[in-house]
Design a protein around this motif. Structure first.
Motif, PDB file in Angstrom:
ATOM      1  N   GLU A   1      39.070  30.014  39.150  1.00 26.44           N
ATOM      2  CA  GLU A   1      39.254  30.474  40.537  1.00 26.44           C
ATOM      3  C   GLU A   1      40.315  31.574  40.614  1.00 26.44           C
ATOM      4  OE1 GLU A   1      42.053  26.624  41.684  1.00 26.44           O
ATOM      5  OE2 GLU A   1      40.167  26.950  42.722  1.00 26.44           O
ATOM      6  N   GLU A   2      41.338  31.486  39.754  1.00 26.77           N
ATOM      7  CA  GLU A   2      42.360  32.534  39.711  1.00 26.77           C
ATOM      8  C   GLU A   2      41.773  33.833  39.159  1.00 26.77           C
ATOM      9  OE1 GLU A   2      46.558  30.436  38.778  1.00 26.77           O
ATOM     10  OE2 GLU A   2      44.963  29.919  37.348  1.00 26.77           O
ATOM     11  N   LEU A   3      40.949  33.702  38.117  1.00 27.31           N
ATOM     12  CA  LEU A   3      40.285  34.894  37.564  1.00 27.31           C
ATOM     13  C   LEU A   3      39.366  35.520  38.603  1.00 27.31           C
ATOM     14  CD1 LEU A   3      39.440  33.603  33.968  1.00 27.31           C
ATOM     15  CD2 LEU A   3      41.232  35.234  34.613  1.00 27.31           C
ATOM     16  N   ALA A   4      38.652  34.683  39.351  1.00 25.62           N
ATOM     17  CA  ALA A   4      37.742  35.178  40.388  1.00 25.62           C
ATOM     18  C   ALA A   4      38.514  35.970  41.445  1.00 25.62           C
ATOM     19  CB  ALA A   4      36.979  34.020  41.023  1.00 25.62           C
ATOM     20  N   GLU A   5      39.683  35.457  41.815  1.00 20.15           N
ATOM     21  CA  GLU A   5      40.511  36.163  42.797  1.00 20.15           C
ATOM     22  C   GLU A   5      40.983  37.517  42.267  1.00 20.15           C
ATOM     23  OE1 GLU A   5      41.343  35.747  46.045  1.00 20.15           O
ATOM     24  OE2 GLU A   5      39.812  34.171  45.976  1.00 20.15           O
ATOM     25  N   LYS A   6      41.367  37.559  41.000  1.00 14.71           N
ATOM     26  CA  LYS A   6      41.815  38.813  40.383  1.00 14.71           C
ATOM     27  C   LYS A   6      40.670  39.833  40.339  1.00 14.71           C
ATOM     28  CE  LYS A   6      45.500  36.937  37.445  1.00 14.71           C
ATOM     29  NZ  LYS A   6      46.587  37.780  37.937  1.00 14.71           N
ATOM     30  N   VAL A   7      39.471  39.357  40.056  1.00 10.58           N
ATOM     31  CA  VAL A   7      38.301  40.258  40.043  1.00 10.58           C
ATOM     32  C   VAL A   7      38.024  40.745  41.459  1.00 10.58           C
ATOM     33  CG1 VAL A   7      35.791  40.355  39.694  1.00 10.58           C
ATOM     34  CG2 VAL A   7      37.258  39.301  37.955  1.00 10.58           C
ATOM     35  N   LYS A   8      38.057  39.816  42.407  1.00  8.96           N
ATOM     36  CA  LYS A   8      37.759  40.155  43.811  1.00  8.96           C
ATOM     37  C   LYS A   8      38.750  41.185  44.366  1.00  8.96           C
ATOM     38  CE  LYS A   8      36.804  37.847  48.190  1.00  8.96           C
ATOM     39  NZ  LYS A   8      36.815  36.572  48.919  1.00  8.96           N
ATOM     40  N   SER A   9      40.020  41.064  43.997  1.00  6.06           N
ATOM     41  CA  SER A   9      41.041  41.988  44.497  1.00  6.06           C
ATOM     42  C   SER A   9      41.051  43.319  43.733  1.00  6.06           C
ATOM     43  CB  SER A   9      42.425  41.344  44.415  1.00  6.06           C
ATOM     44  OG  SER A   9      42.827  41.210  43.064  1.00  6.06           O
ATOM     45  N   GLY A  10      40.253  43.378  42.654  1.00  2.00           N
ATOM     46  CA  GLY A  10      40.189  44.611  41.869  1.00  2.00           C
ATOM     47  C   GLY A  10      41.297  44.727  40.838  1.00  2.00           C
ATOM     48  N   GLU A  11      42.085  43.652  40.684  1.00  2.00           N
ATOM     49  CA  GLU A  11      43.187  43.661  39.737  1.00  2.00           C
ATOM     50  C   GLU A  11      42.689  43.739  38.283  1.00  2.00           C
ATOM     51  OE1 GLU A  11      46.812  40.631  38.527  1.00  2.00           O
ATOM     52  OE2 GLU A  11      45.984  40.504  40.550  1.00  2.00           O
ATOM     53  N   ILE A  12      41.562  43.050  38.024  1.00  2.00           N
ATOM     54  CA  ILE A  12      40.952  43.094  36.687  1.00  2.00           C
ATOM     55  C   ILE A  12      39.438  43.266  36.820  1.00  2.00           C
ATOM     56  CG2 ILE A  12      42.730  41.701  35.541  1.00  2.00           C
ATOM     57  CD1 ILE A  12      40.851  39.290  35.723  1.00  2.00           C
ATOM     58  N   SER A  13      38.811  43.625  35.726  1.00  2.00           N
ATOM     59  CA  SER A  13      37.368  43.814  35.694  1.00  2.00           C
ATOM     60  C   SER A  13      36.662  42.499  35.359  1.00  2.00           C
ATOM     61  CB  SER A  13      37.002  44.861  34.636  1.00  2.00           C
ATOM     62  OG  SER A  13      35.614  44.856  34.402  1.00  2.00           O
ATOM     63  N   ALA A  14      35.513  42.292  35.942  1.00  2.00           N
ATOM     64  CA  ALA A  14      34.706  41.112  35.639  1.00  2.00           C
ATOM     65  C   ALA A  14      34.170  41.159  34.214  1.00  2.00           C
ATOM     66  CB  ALA A  14      33.551  40.997  36.630  1.00  2.00           C
ATOM     67  N   TYR A  15      34.285  42.325  33.570  1.00  2.00           N
ATOM     68  CA  TYR A  15      33.766  42.485  32.205  1.00  2.00           C
ATOM     69  C   TYR A  15      34.825  42.264  31.133  1.00  2.00           C
ATOM     70  CZ  TYR A  15      29.837  44.272  34.791  1.00  2.00           C
ATOM     71  OH  TYR A  15      28.795  44.389  35.655  1.00  2.00           O
ATOM     72  N   CYS A  16      36.017  41.815  31.530  1.00  2.00           N
ATOM     73  CA  CYS A  16      37.048  41.481  30.540  1.00  2.00           C
ATOM     74  C   CYS A  16      36.586  40.263  29.735  1.00  2.00           C
ATOM     75  CB  CYS A  16      38.368  41.110  31.235  1.00  2.00           C
ATOM     76  SG  CYS A  16      39.227  42.494  31.977  1.00  2.00           S
ATOM     77  N   PHE A  17      36.879  40.269  28.454  1.00  2.00           N
ATOM     78  CA  PHE A  17      36.552  39.126  27.616  1.00  2.00           C
ATOM     79  C   PHE A  17      37.509  37.984  27.901  1.00  2.00           C
ATOM     80  CE2 PHE A  17      34.672  42.500  24.936  1.00  2.00           C
ATOM     81  CZ  PHE A  17      33.378  41.985  24.868  1.00  2.00           C
ATOM     82  N   VAL A  18      36.981  36.756  27.826  1.00  2.00           N
ATOM     83  CA  VAL A  18      37.791  35.553  28.032  1.00  2.00           C
ATOM     84  C   VAL A  18      37.606  34.617  26.847  1.00  2.00           C
ATOM     85  CG1 VAL A  18      37.816  35.582  30.551  1.00  2.00           C
ATOM     86  CG2 VAL A  18      35.966  34.423  29.366  1.00  2.00           C
ATOM     87  N   LYS A  19      38.593  33.763  26.667  1.00  2.00           N
ATOM     88  CA  LYS A  19      38.484  32.694  25.679  1.00  2.00           C
ATOM     89  C   LYS A  19      39.119  31.448  26.260  1.00  2.00           C
ATOM     90  CE  LYS A  19      42.788  33.176  23.159  1.00  2.00           C
ATOM     91  NZ  LYS A  19      43.456  33.027  21.901  1.00  2.00           N
ATOM     92  N   ASP A  20      38.584  30.327  25.867  1.00  2.32           N
ATOM     93  CA  ASP A  20      39.092  29.031  26.254  1.00  2.32           C
ATOM     94  C   ASP A  20      40.499  28.852  25.654  1.00  2.32           C
ATOM     95  OD1 ASP A  20      39.378  26.025  25.288  1.00  2.32           O
ATOM     96  OD2 ASP A  20      38.081  26.045  27.051  1.00  2.32           O
ATOM     97  N   VAL A  21      41.350  28.061  26.303  1.00  3.85           N
ATOM     98  CA  VAL A  21      42.708  27.842  25.794  1.00  3.85           C
ATOM     99  C   VAL A  21      42.707  27.227  24.396  1.00  3.85           C
ATOM    100  CG1 VAL A  21      43.897  27.676  28.023  1.00  3.85           C
ATOM    101  CG2 VAL A  21      42.899  25.634  27.005  1.00  3.85           C
ATOM    102  N   ASN A  22      41.623  26.562  24.016  1.00  2.00           N
ATOM    103  CA  ASN A  22      41.540  25.915  22.706  1.00  2.00           C
ATOM    104  C   ASN A  22      40.908  26.798  21.637  1.00  2.00           C
ATOM    105  OD1 ASN A  22      42.596  23.424  23.695  1.00  2.00           O
ATOM    106  ND2 ASN A  22      40.629  23.087  24.676  1.00  2.00           N
ATOM    107  N   GLU A  23      40.496  28.002  22.000  1.00  2.00           N
ATOM    108  CA  GLU A  23      39.875  28.895  21.027  1.00  2.00           C
ATOM    109  C   GLU A  23      40.912  29.847  20.457  1.00  2.00           C
ATOM    110  OE1 GLU A  23      36.729  30.610  23.335  1.00  2.00           O
ATOM    111  OE2 GLU A  23      35.422  28.895  23.043  1.00  2.00           O
ATOM    112  N   HIS A  24      40.646  30.320  19.240  1.00  2.01           N
ATOM    113  CA  HIS A  24      41.606  31.171  18.546  1.00  2.01           C
ATOM    114  C   HIS A  24      41.355  32.664  18.754  1.00  2.01           C
ATOM    115  CE1 HIS A  24      43.182  27.610  16.673  1.00  2.01           C
ATOM    116  NE2 HIS A  24      41.977  27.288  16.258  1.00  2.01           N
TER     117      HIS A  24
END
Length: 196
Positions: free
Chosen positions: A158-181
């Motif tokens: 939900e925080e990432l969604a807000e950042k995308v909605k406000s234009g702070e970041i792109s929806a195309y940024c790569f993400v990883k789970d907190v448990n992934e390396h």
């Protein structure tokens, strides 16, 4: 015989009397998946060791018992059978025949609004169930994202969604789970948002 079952359906949790008996097992409407295309059967295990099997216009009453090792004896039309009970999830029950390489799979429809009358209905049920489960897991989980070679986070979806909605970041940024390396799964914020 249980090797056959666990190869066919992995990650089963054995029936635990204290955890499952009252809340997940007794007085629940269990639709038998095996053979549903020929006839629908609903099994209801009652507290007084009565088993009601409902089919179309008739109800058959028979018996069931459980022993100290959590093995069940169930009286059926084919005679007395001994089974071990497992749960795939709280609403998916598997009864493994102790004498043969076969098992019966049941879905708890007590709190499910639609009827399960066919293989297609079961597929719809499972698709909705696991889509909701994935959505809940994603919603509660945290992720890092990478933008311009710099890592940020962790953030809830939900925080990432807000950042995308406000234009702070792109929806195309790569993400990883907190448990992934690393970001080798190539998942983007947009992919997470589609699952919600």
């Amino acid at each position: 015989m249980s090797d056959y079952l666990h190869r066919t359906i992995p990650n089963l949790k054995p029936f635990c009397f204290e955890h499952h008996h009252d809340s997940h097992f007794i007085n629940q409407q269990w639709v038998l998946v095996n053979g549903i295309s020929k006839k629908k059967s609903i099994y209801t295990f009652k507290k007084d060791n009565v088993l009601e099997i409902s089919r179309k216009d008739n109800v058959i009453k028979t018996t069931w018992t459980i022993n100290i090792q959590n093995n069940f004896s169930i009286e059926t039309e084919d005679g007395l059978i001994s089974v071990q009970a497992y749960f795939k999830d709280d609403d998916i029950l598997v009864l493994n025949n102790l004498d043969k390489e076969e098992f019966a799979l049941y879905i708890n429809t007590t709190n499910y609004e639609d009827e399960l009358n066919s293989v297609e209905d079961i597929n719809t049920f499972l698709k909705e169930k696991y889509k909701k489960k994935v959505s809940n897991i994603i919603y509660d989980h945290k992720f890092y994202y990478i933008e311009q070679s710099k890592e940020y986070g962790p953030f809830k979806v939900e925080e990432l969604a807000e950042k995308v909605k406000s234009g702070e970041i792109s929806a195309y940024c790569f993400v990883k789970d907190v448990n992934e390396h690393d970001y080798s799964k190539r998942m983007r914020i947009e992919d997470l948002l589609h699952e919600l």
